[in-house]
Enzyme design. Structure first.
Site, PDB file in Angstrom:
ATOM      1  N   THR A 121       0.864  -1.192   0.000  1.00  0.00           N
ATOM      2  CA  THR A 121       0.000   0.000   0.000  1.00  0.00           C
ATOM      3  C   THR A 121       0.895   1.235   0.000  1.00  0.00           C
ATOM      4  OG1 THR A 121      -1.619  -1.238   1.254  1.00  0.00           O
ATOM      5  CG2 THR A 121      -1.861   1.163   1.260  1.00  0.00           C
ATOM      6  N   GLU A 148      -3.198  -5.265  -2.812  1.00  0.00           N
ATOM      7  CA  GLU A 148      -3.647  -6.483  -2.142  1.00  0.00           C
ATOM      8  C   GLU A 148      -4.730  -6.096  -1.131  1.00  0.00           C
ATOM      9  OE1 GLU A 148      -2.701  -9.764  -2.516  1.00  0.00           O
ATOM     10  OE2 GLU A 148      -4.451  -9.862  -1.200  1.00  0.00           O
ATOM     11  N   PHE A 149      -5.814  -6.853  -1.109  1.00  0.00           N
ATOM     12  CA  PHE A 149      -6.916  -6.514  -0.195  1.00  0.00           C
ATOM     13  C   PHE A 149      -7.113  -7.559   0.892  1.00  0.00           C
ATOM     14  CE2 PHE A 149      -7.892  -4.795  -4.444  1.00  0.00           C
ATOM     15  CZ  PHE A 149      -7.911  -3.439  -4.140  1.00  0.00           C
ATOM     16  N   GLU A 152      -6.104 -10.094   7.457  1.00  0.00           N
ATOM     17  CA  GLU A 152      -5.427 -11.046   8.330  1.00  0.00           C
ATOM     18  C   GLU A 152      -6.498 -11.963   8.922  1.00  0.00           C
ATOM     19  OE1 GLU A 152      -2.578  -9.251  11.006  1.00  0.00           O
ATOM     20  OE2 GLU A 152      -1.917  -7.919   9.410  1.00  0.00           O
ATOM     21  N   ASN A 212      -9.709   1.161   2.265  1.00  0.00           N
ATOM     22  CA  ASN A 212      -9.428   1.123   3.703  1.00  0.00           C
ATOM     23  C   ASN A 212     -10.025   2.334   4.424  1.00  0.00           C
ATOM     24  OD1 ASN A 212      -8.277  -1.353   3.726  1.00  0.00           O
ATOM     25  ND2 ASN A 212      -6.166  -0.667   4.014  1.00  0.00           N
ATOM     26  N   PHE A 253     -19.020  -4.775   8.933  1.00  0.00           N
ATOM     27  CA  PHE A 253     -18.186  -3.662   9.399  1.00  0.00           C
ATOM     28  C   PHE A 253     -18.988  -2.600  10.149  1.00  0.00           C
ATOM     29  CE2 PHE A 253     -13.627  -3.478   8.553  1.00  0.00           C
ATOM     30  CZ  PHE A 253     -13.472  -4.797   8.152  1.00  0.00           C
ATOM     31  N   LEU A 254     -20.093  -3.037  10.755  1.00  0.00           N
ATOM     32  CA  LEU A 254     -20.860  -2.125  11.605  1.00  0.00           C
ATOM     33  C   LEU A 254     -20.879  -2.652  13.040  1.00  0.00           C
ATOM     34  CD1 LEU A 254     -24.004  -0.878   9.627  1.00  0.00           C
ATOM     35  CD2 LEU A 254     -21.939   0.393  10.236  1.00  0.00           C
ATOM     36  N   ALA A 256     -19.844  -2.102  16.570  1.00  0.00           N
ATOM     37  CA  ALA A 256     -19.289  -1.081  17.477  1.00  0.00           C
ATOM     38  C   ALA A 256     -18.444  -1.775  18.533  1.00  0.00           C
ATOM     39  CB  ALA A 256     -20.426  -0.309  18.126  1.00  0.00           C
ATOM     40  N   CYS A 264      -2.802  -1.857   9.130  1.00  0.00           N
ATOM     41  CA  CYS A 264      -3.274  -1.227   7.889  1.00  0.00           C
ATOM     42  C   CYS A 264      -4.174  -0.023   8.121  1.00  0.00           C
ATOM     43  CB  CYS A 264      -3.994  -2.252   7.031  1.00  0.00           C
ATOM     44  SG  CYS A 264      -2.892  -3.532   6.425  1.00  0.00           S
TER      45      CYS A 264
HETATM   46  C1  UDX Z   1      -7.794  -4.449   6.499  1.00  0.00           C
HETATM   47  C2  UDX Z   1      -8.727  -4.509   5.290  1.00  0.00           C
HETATM   48  O1  UDX Z   1      -9.960  -5.124   5.671  1.00  0.00           O
HETATM   49  C3  UDX Z   1      -8.072  -5.296   4.161  1.00  0.00           C
HETATM   50  O2  UDX Z   1      -8.902  -5.307   3.020  1.00  0.00           O
HETATM   51  C4  UDX Z   1      -6.729  -4.658   3.842  1.00  0.00           C
HETATM   52  O3  UDX Z   1      -6.059  -5.404   2.854  1.00  0.00           O
HETATM   53  C5  UDX Z   1      -5.859  -4.557   5.083  1.00  0.00           C
HETATM   54  O4  UDX Z   1      -6.560  -3.876   6.117  1.00  0.00           O
HETATM   55  P1  UDX Z   1      -7.137  -6.171   8.441  1.00  0.00           P
HETATM   56  O5  UDX Z   1      -6.211  -5.115   8.952  1.00  0.00           O
HETATM   57  O6  UDX Z   1      -6.641  -7.582   8.359  1.00  0.00           O
HETATM   58  O7  UDX Z   1      -7.637  -5.793   6.962  1.00  0.00           O
HETATM   59  O8  UDX Z   1      -8.403  -6.189   9.392  1.00  0.00           O
HETATM   60  P2  UDX Z   1      -9.956  -5.885   9.294  1.00  0.00           P
HETATM   61  O9  UDX Z   1     -10.701  -7.148   9.272  1.00  0.00           O
HETATM   62  O10 UDX Z   1     -10.259  -4.888   8.253  1.00  0.00           O
HETATM   63  O11 UDX Z   1     -10.196  -5.216  10.731  1.00  0.00           O
HETATM   64  C6  UDX Z   1      -9.519  -3.996  11.075  1.00  0.00           C
HETATM   65  C7  UDX Z   1      -9.885  -3.567  12.460  1.00  0.00           C
HETATM   66  O12 UDX Z   1     -11.237  -3.127  12.510  1.00  0.00           O
HETATM   67  C8  UDX Z   1      -9.749  -4.645  13.531  1.00  0.00           C
HETATM   68  O13 UDX Z   1      -9.144  -4.074  14.670  1.00  0.00           O
HETATM   69  C9  UDX Z   1     -11.183  -5.036  13.821  1.00  0.00           C
HETATM   70  O14 UDX Z   1     -11.373  -5.517  15.126  1.00  0.00           O
HETATM   71  C10 UDX Z   1     -11.909  -3.713  13.619  1.00  0.00           C
HETATM   72  N1  UDX Z   1     -13.331  -3.835  13.261  1.00  0.00           N
HETATM   73  C11 UDX Z   1     -13.711  -4.481  12.123  1.00  0.00           C
HETATM   74  C12 UDX Z   1     -14.300  -3.272  14.085  1.00  0.00           C
HETATM   75  O15 UDX Z   1     -13.990  -2.668  15.116  1.00  0.00           O
HETATM   76  N2  UDX Z   1     -15.618  -3.367  13.729  1.00  0.00           N
HETATM   77  C13 UDX Z   1     -16.017  -4.006  12.611  1.00  0.00           C
HETATM   78  O16 UDX Z   1     -17.233  -4.046  12.349  1.00  0.00           O
HETATM   79  C14 UDX Z   1     -15.036  -4.574  11.770  1.00  0.00           C
END
Ligand code: UDX
Length: 437
Positions: A121, A148-149, A152, A212, A253-254, A256, A264
């Site tokens: 990135t 790359e998306f 982890e 992101n 991703f909602l 809380a 990232c």
């Molecule tokens: C992220 C992107 O999702 C991915 O596409 C990119 O390539 C790298 O960055 P990652 O860092 O592995 O991936 O984690 P992700 O699943 O996105 O979660 C990120 C953070 O958000 C975590 O700390 C997670 O706990 C938090 N999160 C996620 C929330 O607090 N609430 C949610 O609803 C979703």
């Protein structure tokens, strides 16, 4: 195809193993000799579900090799750049030193017709700058940017079956040739119908940072709603379910909670703001400052809720933190909200014990002042409060009755809103969620 992968961290090690799984001949290189030795022996240098098994399988096939000698990439047709681009110390901008060093090293081994593919990135404009350097030394080679998306915890699945490909390529025959080469690399996923977008360099770079930023904004949006729910006596979990039922919004991703962390999202939104400033477009991204602020406020809020939960003072209180990784199914503690909260509680006089199924050795390296206990039952003993901060399955499935028998006081803060509040309360616990009455 013959492929090299430069940088064997969370991204590169998985990419190398997955490319070999697809039938390509792969060499992974990294300057970290210890990491290379581990990988060559089939040991994953970090915890990622499915990676150890995959490494074992592809190493036996002979299609995957690891090396700490940068010139071992010679002979590959496609070179993937997978090095880290962390946040610069004391600044918001990305630190491109590893990328620039890897690129300089790569230039010594490039051969005519090679395609160099950036996956890291990067701030928009980086690919164009690197392409110029490549043209000066190797006019017969082409650079493509292919962000790359992967997430982890799902890295192997996301690499083998991504939801889309983005190829940032130059215009004309050179770009078409690079795209065709990438089509060859990703033939299996393309045959499954995976969408692919062919763009210029800048758009490809921006797709990653924009994605992101959107995800971070979605999380901070619901966390802002949690603040309002707290003030109004409403329930953010039900609110998320109800607004998420609208297809335009979506429920993913909602969730809380204590906010986002990891290697990232936090650094990418900051680097994006810094880059927009350099481009004179900083106003467009001022909202990301608010996204970041809401996220940081979550951590402060949890410390305050914990103080209230244990009766108004943290001094001498034994707090057990369940989870150190920034998310479950990972041992990654980079900018982990769980650890940041644990450290803050300790600073304010609490006696904090942290447990986690995978991340304790990484956590210990970053916060040696905390107490780490790998055994869950031992960690729970005589606690004045439990804080569920990373939603590993073993913590979601914790029995309130069994845990209630070993703690000193039945206080629990569910930092990810994953427990059944009614069940815990009926077992005699003082249950506190985030944005839930
Ligand atoms: C992220 C992107 O999702 C991915 O596409 C990119 O390539 C790298 O960055 P990652 O860092 O592995 O991936 O984690 P992700 O699943 O996105 O979660 C990120 C953070 O958000 C975590 O700390 C997670 O706990 C938090 N999160 C996620 C929330 O607090 N609430 C949610 O609803 C979703």
């Amino acid at each position: 195809m013959r492929i090299s992968v430069i940088g064997c961290g969370y991204l590169g090690a998985v990419h190398a193993a997955c490319m070999a799984k697809l039938g390509h001949e792969v060499v992974g290189v990294d300057v970290d000799e210890r990491r290379i030795a581990e990988l060559q022996e089939g040991r994953a240098p970090f915890f990622e579900p499915g990676l150890a098994e995959l490494l074992e399988e592809v190493l036996v096939s002979g299609r995957l090799k690891f090396s700490s000698n940068p010139s071992d990439i010679k002979g590959a047709q496609v070179h993937f750049l997978c090095v880290g681009t962390p946040q610069r110390k004391g600044e918001y901008a990305a630190d491109l030193r590893h990328l620039d060093a890897a690129f300089s090293g790569l230039l010594d081994s490039v051969e005519p017709g090679n395609v160099i593919v950036g996956k890291s990135t990067v701030p928009v404009g980086t690919a164009a700058r690197l392409a110029e350097r490549l043209q000066e030394r190797h006019p017969d080679a082409v650079l493509a940017w292919n962000p790359e998306f992967l997430r982890e915890g799902f890295a192997v699945k996301d690499t083998l079956h991504p939801d889309r490909f983005v190829y940032g390529v130059p215009s004309g025959d050179a770009g078409a040739g690079a795209a065709a080469m990438l089509d060859g690399v990703y033939a299996a996923a393309l045959a499954e119908g995976t969408q692919r977008f062919i763009t210029d360099y800048a758009t490809a770079e921006l797709v990653k940072t924009a994605a992101n930023s959107f995800l971070a904004t979605k999380i901070s949006f619901i966390n802002a709603m949690a603040e309002v729910c707290d003030a109004a006596g409403a329930d953010v979990t039900l609110l998320a379910d109800a607004i998420g039922a609208d297809e335009r919004i979506g429920r993913k991703f909602l969730n809380a909670g204590i906010g986002f962390g990891g290697g990232c999202l936090p650094k990418d939104i900051r680097a994006f703001m810094a880059r927009a400033g350099e481009l004179g477009a900083d106003q467009a991204l001022t909202f990301l400052r608010e996204v970041d602020d809401i996220n940081v406020r979550r951590r402060i809020r949890v410390v305050e809720l914990t103080r209230t939960l244990v009766g108004g003072s943290l001094l001498g209180k034994r707090i057990t933190v369940l989870g150190a990784a920034f998310k479950p199914d990972s041992d990654d503690v980079r900018d982990s909200p769980a650890l940041s909260i644990a450290a803050q509680l300790q600073l304010q006089g609490a006696d904090v014990t942290v447990t986690d199924p995978q991340a304790l050795s990484n956590a210990r390296g970053r916060f040696p002042e905390l107490t780490f206990e790998p055994d869950l039952d031992a960690a729970l003993e005589k606690a004045d409060a439990l804080l569920l901060l990373t939603e590993w399955d073993e913590y979601r499935e914790l029995s309130p009755t069994a845990a209630g028998a070993v703690v000193r006081h039945r206080n629990i803060l569910d930092g990810r809103n994953v427990l059944d509040a009614a069940q815990w309360r009926s077992a005699g616990w003082n249950y506190q969620g985030i944005g839930r009455p």
